[in-house]
Write a protein that holds these residues in place. Structure first.
Motif, PDB file in Angstrom:
ATOM      1  N   PRO A 186       0.834  -1.185   0.000  1.00  0.00           N
ATOM      2  CA  PRO A 186       0.000   0.000   0.000  1.00  0.00           C
ATOM      3  C   PRO A 186       0.870   1.235   0.000  1.00  0.00           C
ATOM      4  CG  PRO A 186       0.057  -0.999   2.174  1.00  0.00           C
ATOM      5  CD  PRO A 186       0.740  -1.948   1.237  1.00  0.00           C
ATOM      6  N   PRO A 187       0.295   2.418  -0.312  1.00  0.00           N
ATOM      7  CA  PRO A 187       1.092   3.646  -0.312  1.00  0.00           C
ATOM      8  C   PRO A 187       1.837   3.818   1.002  1.00  0.00           C
ATOM      9  CG  PRO A 187      -1.101   4.063  -1.183  1.00  0.00           C
ATOM     10  CD  PRO A 187      -1.110   2.662  -0.647  1.00  0.00           C
ATOM     11  N   ARG A 188       3.096   4.268   0.889  1.00  0.00           N
ATOM     12  CA  ARG A 188       3.944   4.350   2.055  1.00  0.00           C
ATOM     13  C   ARG A 188       3.799   5.681   2.771  1.00  0.00           C
ATOM     14  NH1 ARG A 188       9.056   3.854  -0.934  1.00  0.00           N
ATOM     15  NH2 ARG A 188       7.682   4.469  -2.598  1.00  0.00           N
ATOM     16  N   ARG A 189       4.159   5.651   4.064  1.00  0.00           N
ATOM     17  CA  ARG A 189       4.134   6.861   4.863  1.00  0.00           C
ATOM     18  C   ARG A 189       5.258   7.791   4.434  1.00  0.00           C
ATOM     19  NH1 ARG A 189       4.344   2.651   8.315  1.00  0.00           N
ATOM     20  NH2 ARG A 189       6.448   3.176   8.973  1.00  0.00           N
ATOM     21  N   SER A 190       5.131   9.070   4.758  1.00  0.00           N
ATOM     22  CA  SER A 190       6.227  10.000   4.589  1.00  0.00           C
ATOM     23  C   SER A 190       7.335   9.636   5.565  1.00  0.00           C
ATOM     24  CB  SER A 190       5.761  11.428   4.873  1.00  0.00           C
ATOM     25  OG  SER A 190       6.867  12.297   4.984  1.00  0.00           O
ATOM     26  N   LEU A 191       8.579   9.903   5.152  1.00  0.00           N
ATOM     27  CA  LEU A 191       9.701   9.673   6.034  1.00  0.00           C
ATOM     28  C   LEU A 191      10.125  10.963   6.733  1.00  0.00           C
ATOM     29  CD1 LEU A 191      12.029   7.211   4.116  1.00  0.00           C
ATOM     30  CD2 LEU A 191      10.385   6.760   5.906  1.00  0.00           C
ATOM     31  N   HIS A 192       9.210  11.932   6.818  1.00  0.00           N
ATOM     32  CA  HIS A 192       9.563  13.179   7.495  1.00  0.00           C
ATOM     33  C   HIS A 192       9.835  12.914   8.973  1.00  0.00           C
ATOM     34  CE1 HIS A 192       9.685  17.319   8.695  1.00  0.00           C
ATOM     35  NE2 HIS A 192       8.720  17.108   9.565  1.00  0.00           N
ATOM     36  N   HIS A 193      10.928  13.456   9.456  1.00  0.00           N
ATOM     37  CA  HIS A 193      11.289  13.333  10.856  1.00  0.00           C
ATOM     38  C   HIS A 193      11.261  14.711  11.487  1.00  0.00           C
ATOM     39  CE1 HIS A 193      12.516   9.186  10.262  1.00  0.00           C
ATOM     40  NE2 HIS A 193      13.141   9.581   9.180  1.00  0.00           N
ATOM     41  N   PRO A 194      10.853  14.829  12.745  1.00  0.00           N
ATOM     42  CA  PRO A 194      10.843  16.133  13.396  1.00  0.00           C
ATOM     43  C   PRO A 194      12.235  16.744  13.377  1.00  0.00           C
ATOM     44  CG  PRO A 194       9.793  14.462  14.769  1.00  0.00           C
ATOM     45  CD  PRO A 194      10.440  13.750  13.634  1.00  0.00           C
ATOM     46  N   PRO A 195      12.324  18.085  13.254  1.00  0.00           N
ATOM     47  CA  PRO A 195      13.637  18.714  13.243  1.00  0.00           C
ATOM     48  C   PRO A 195      14.407  18.403  14.534  1.00  0.00           C
ATOM     49  CG  PRO A 195      11.917  20.272  12.619  1.00  0.00           C
ATOM     50  CD  PRO A 195      11.227  19.041  13.123  1.00  0.00           C
ATOM     51  N   HIS A 196      15.695  18.125  14.389  1.00  0.00           N
ATOM     52  CA  HIS A 196      16.537  17.906  15.552  1.00  0.00           C
ATOM     53  C   HIS A 196      17.958  18.289  15.174  1.00  0.00           C
ATOM     54  CE1 HIS A 196      16.933  14.216  13.209  1.00  0.00           C
ATOM     55  NE2 HIS A 196      18.136  14.102  13.731  1.00  0.00           N
ATOM     56  N   PRO A 197      18.764  18.709  16.126  1.00  0.00           N
ATOM     57  CA  PRO A 197      20.132  19.095  15.792  1.00  0.00           C
ATOM     58  C   PRO A 197      20.901  17.920  15.193  1.00  0.00           C
ATOM     59  CG  PRO A 197      19.545  19.766  18.029  1.00  0.00           C
ATOM     60  CD  PRO A 197      18.465  18.854  17.554  1.00  0.00           C
ATOM     61  N   SER A 198      21.593  18.168  14.083  1.00  0.00           N
ATOM     62  CA  SER A 198      22.389  17.116  13.481  1.00  0.00           C
ATOM     63  C   SER A 198      23.630  16.876  14.334  1.00  0.00           C
ATOM     64  CB  SER A 198      22.804  17.511  12.064  1.00  0.00           C
ATOM     65  OG  SER A 198      21.672  17.671  11.244  1.00  0.00           O
ATOM     66  N   PRO A 199      23.930  15.618  14.659  1.00  0.00           N
ATOM     67  CA  PRO A 199      25.144  15.356  15.449  1.00  0.00           C
ATOM     68  C   PRO A 199      26.381  15.676  14.617  1.00  0.00           C
ATOM     69  CG  PRO A 199      24.182  13.309  14.660  1.00  0.00           C
ATOM     70  CD  PRO A 199      23.201  14.395  14.298  1.00  0.00           C
ATOM     71  N   PRO A 200      27.470  16.070  15.272  1.00  0.00           N
ATOM     72  CA  PRO A 200      28.695  16.453  14.544  1.00  0.00           C
ATOM     73  C   PRO A 200      29.495  15.232  14.115  1.00  0.00           C
ATOM     74  CG  PRO A 200      29.050  16.681  16.887  1.00  0.00           C
ATOM     75  CD  PRO A 200      27.605  16.254  16.723  1.00  0.00           C
ATOM     76  N   VAL A 201      28.897  14.399  13.294  1.00  0.00           N
ATOM     77  CA  VAL A 201      29.514  13.115  12.969  1.00  0.00           C
ATOM     78  C   VAL A 201      30.741  13.295  12.071  1.00  0.00           C
ATOM     79  CG1 VAL A 201      29.151  10.906  11.819  1.00  0.00           C
ATOM     80  CG2 VAL A 201      27.377  11.829  13.298  1.00  0.00           C
ATOM     81  N   LEU A 202      30.623  14.105  11.029  1.00  0.00           N
ATOM     82  CA  LEU A 202      31.774  14.286  10.142  1.00  0.00           C
ATOM     83  C   LEU A 202      32.972  14.877  10.886  1.00  0.00           C
ATOM     84  CD1 LEU A 202      33.142  14.136   7.418  1.00  0.00           C
ATOM     85  CD2 LEU A 202      32.045  16.310   6.807  1.00  0.00           C
ATOM     86  N   PRO A 203      32.810  15.945  11.696  1.00  0.00           N
ATOM     87  CA  PRO A 203      33.977  16.429  12.462  1.00  0.00           C
ATOM     88  C   PRO A 203      34.567  15.364  13.386  1.00  0.00           C
ATOM     89  CG  PRO A 203      32.235  18.071  12.471  1.00  0.00           C
ATOM     90  CD  PRO A 203      31.656  16.833  11.852  1.00  0.00           C
ATOM     91  N   PHE A 204      33.706  14.515  13.956  1.00  0.00           N
ATOM     92  CA  PHE A 204      34.226  13.439  14.803  1.00  0.00           C
ATOM     93  C   PHE A 204      35.077  12.480  13.992  1.00  0.00           C
ATOM     94  CE2 PHE A 204      33.746   9.032  16.235  1.00  0.00           C
ATOM     95  CZ  PHE A 204      34.408   9.118  17.452  1.00  0.00           C
ATOM     96  N   HIS A 205      34.581  12.057  12.837  1.00  0.00           N
ATOM     97  CA  HIS A 205      35.352  11.119  12.019  1.00  0.00           C
ATOM     98  C   HIS A 205      36.647  11.751  11.519  1.00  0.00           C
ATOM     99  CE1 HIS A 205      31.475   8.675  11.316  1.00  0.00           C
ATOM    100  NE2 HIS A 205      32.244   8.044  12.168  1.00  0.00           N
TER     101      HIS A 205
END
Length: 390
Positions: A10-29
């Motif tokens: 059946p038609p799928r739900r939206s994948l919208h997620h509530p806004p949240h701060p993006s973790p600093p993953v790239l600077p960590f890596h």
């Protein structure tokens, strides 16, 4: 042979997620030793063979000097888990400390931390590497069918390797959970699969994979002269990397932000097609697994945190055989792309899709297909060719 694709959904739900701060993953890596973006290979001969515009291979065979993408998720999840256990929440943002100071801090507090995990291969080695960086003991449980060279590579990272007595990957998970109880206050379970009551760490694993996807976006535009990906093919396993890829290419924020949504195809071995079954039944389903050269994908059930995203966003779940995966390894090696069966499975899956559902999935001369090849070349027992009875 059973059909390899799920029945229409059946038609799928939206994948919208509530806004949240993006973790600093790239600077960590970028803070970790030997960080560098992994390459994206353009393979025009493969594209021509399938009558599509571009076949691009995101090659994770040497991520941080390890043979797989797993260190992206493992490094961030282990770091977050240790930082939160120590209550040092200010260390979740740059500037990041030297990793060895975390183990020292734990010991100075009299806390005998021990990381416990289980793996079918690359995940355990990545977790053990982080434990070594931090100076924290690591115990890695493996199923009995994990190749002995893989076990030795994990031991070389300084980890204790325990061969589980339970059946398959899922039985190994249960034994690792039992070891955690024995370790008491110092035990720290770090897994990339979620279940009820254990969800934070697997979410951090998925966050860690965003670095790979941020790299992909820019590399695809360079490779195609400015055209974004139209199709993404990803191994499934327990679902963490597939969840990250699906969220990235299907989120409502990306629809509004200008990057077109791509079709997402998940690839599984015949021995562990739990996503395909789950999509067919409409609920997360357990399958009985068998042995596979695609051992890192050989999981009988999806992570509970991955399933809602995969149910909503995956456009096709394709199942490949041992022979197809092995042949894909050989074909990519001929093009100097040195990957193992889990990595090559995405090429096998794309060939299967083009043979059976090319038109439905919009694969044509305008398509830009990204194969997420998630592990480097490794030893495995090649499947025997079927004998012809005359």
């Amino acid at each position: 042979m059973a059909p390899r694709f799920p029945t229409p959904k059946p038609p799928r739900r939206s994948l919208h997620h509530p806004p949240h701060p993006s973790p600093p993953v790239l600077p960590f890596h970028q803070h970790l030793p030997t960080y560098a973006p992994t390459p994206l290979h353009s393979l025009p001969s493969l594209a021509a063979s399938l009558n599509v515009g571009h076949v691009l291979v995101k090659d994770e065979s040497l991520r941080f000097g390890l043979p797989s993408f797993k260190d992206l998720g493992a490094s961030w999840a282990v770091y977050r888990a240790v930082v939160e256990r120590l209550g040092l929440f200010d260390l979740l943002d740059p500037p990041f400390p030297q990793l060895s100071t975390l183990g020292e801090t734990a010991r100075n507090r009299g806390l005998n931390l021990k990381i416990v995990t289980c793996t079918a291969g690359n995940w355990g080695r990545a977790v053990a590497r982080m434990g070594r960086y931090m100076g924290i003991e690591t115990v890695v449980y493996v199923p009995g069918d994990v190749h002995f060279t893989t076990r030795e590579l994990i031991r070389e990272e300084g980890a204790e390797v325990v061969v589980a007595q339970g059946a398959g990957y899922d039985g190994t998970v249960e034994e690792a959970k039992g070891r955690l109880e024995k370790e008491g206050e110092g035990g720290l379970l770090v897994m990339d699969i979620a279940w009820e009551g254990y969800e934070d760490v697997p979410k951090w694993v998925v966050e860690g994979y965003q670095t790979m996807l941020d790299e992909v976006d820019g590399q695809v535009l360079v490779a195609t002269g400015g055209r974004p990906a139209t199709h993404a093919v990803v191994p499934v396993g327990c679902g963490s990397i597939a969840q990250a890829v699906t969220q990235h290419f299907k989120s409502a924020t990306r629809e509004r932000g200008g990057t077109p949504v791509a079709m997402v195809m998940g690839v599984e071995p015949e021995t562990a097609a739990c996503l395909k079954l789950s999509l067919e039944t409409g609920s997360m389903s357990l399958v009985t697994i068998g042995e596979s050269i695609m051992c890192g994908m050989n999981c009988g059930i999806l992570s509970t945190t991955a399933w809602p995203t995969l149910q909503a966003g995956v456009d096709a779940a394709v199942v490949v055989s041992e022979e197809e995966a092995h042949q894909a390894v050989l074909e990519l090696q001929e093009l100097n792309v040195k990957v193992g069966p889990c990595g090559a499975a995405t090429w096998a899956g794309l060939k299967r899709v083009c043979a059976e559902q090319q038109e439905r999935l919009g694969l044509n001369k305008g398509s830009v297909v990204v194969l997420h090849c998630t592990e480097g070349s490794r030893e495995y027992d090649a499947p025997q060719a079927p004998q012809v009875v005359l």
